[in-house]
Enzyme design. Structure first.
Site: not given
Length: 159
Positions: A14-15
């Site tokens: 997600h990052e």
């Protein structure tokens, strides 16, 4: 408690994961999973940050081992924060989800959240549902945040 390999995978997904230094939207030199290389650069006015040069020793491709070590060091602060702000015993999945959430939104948001209040009252079902409320940026639901919160909730309720 430390985050599990499963949580590391979710956080990286997600990052995002970058092996070469780049300037983030705030014009800070960044590497790996959102790690700011030079914290002192953040003290400059945003219009002065472009003049801050990448150090020659950092102008390279970082290895996965280096990036993983940087992420592990960065996550320690969030692991400690979750342990400090949550008074109930957590499962590994709950801990992982809270560290991922805090890494994304900050420990202050966790500290002030209804999520934390419900969790500390041992309302774990309510706390899991609270995760899904943190999908807004600029007043709009962002699909990427929505997907992250769905993944964090799934981690939270996992055995």
């Amino acid at each position: 408690m430390n985050v599990s390999p499963k949580a590391l995978k979710v956080i990286k997904h997600h990052e995002g994961l970058r092996f070469n230094p780049y300037r983030c939207p705030a014009k800070l030199w960044t590497i790996g999973v959102g790690h700011v290389l030079y914290p002192e650069q953040g003290k400059l006015k945003i219009e002065d940050r472009d003049a801050y040069l990448l150090r020659p020793e950092d102008n390279r491709k970082f290895s996965i081992e280096e990036v993983d070590a940087i992420l592990a060091a960065d996550l320690q602060r969030f692991e400690r924060g979750v342990e400090r702000f949550v008074s109930v015993t957590l499962t590994q999945g709950e801990f992982d989800a809270l560290v991922s959430f805090s890494f994304n939104v900050g420990l202050g948001t966790l500290q002030r959240s209804t999520l934390r209040a419900k969790l500390n009252r041992n309302d774990k079902d309510g706390a899991a549902d609270e995760l899904l409320k943190y999908c807004l940026a600029g007043g709009k639901i962002l699909k990427g945040l929505q997907n992250r919160r769905i993944d964090e909730r799934a981690m939270f309720i996992s055995l």
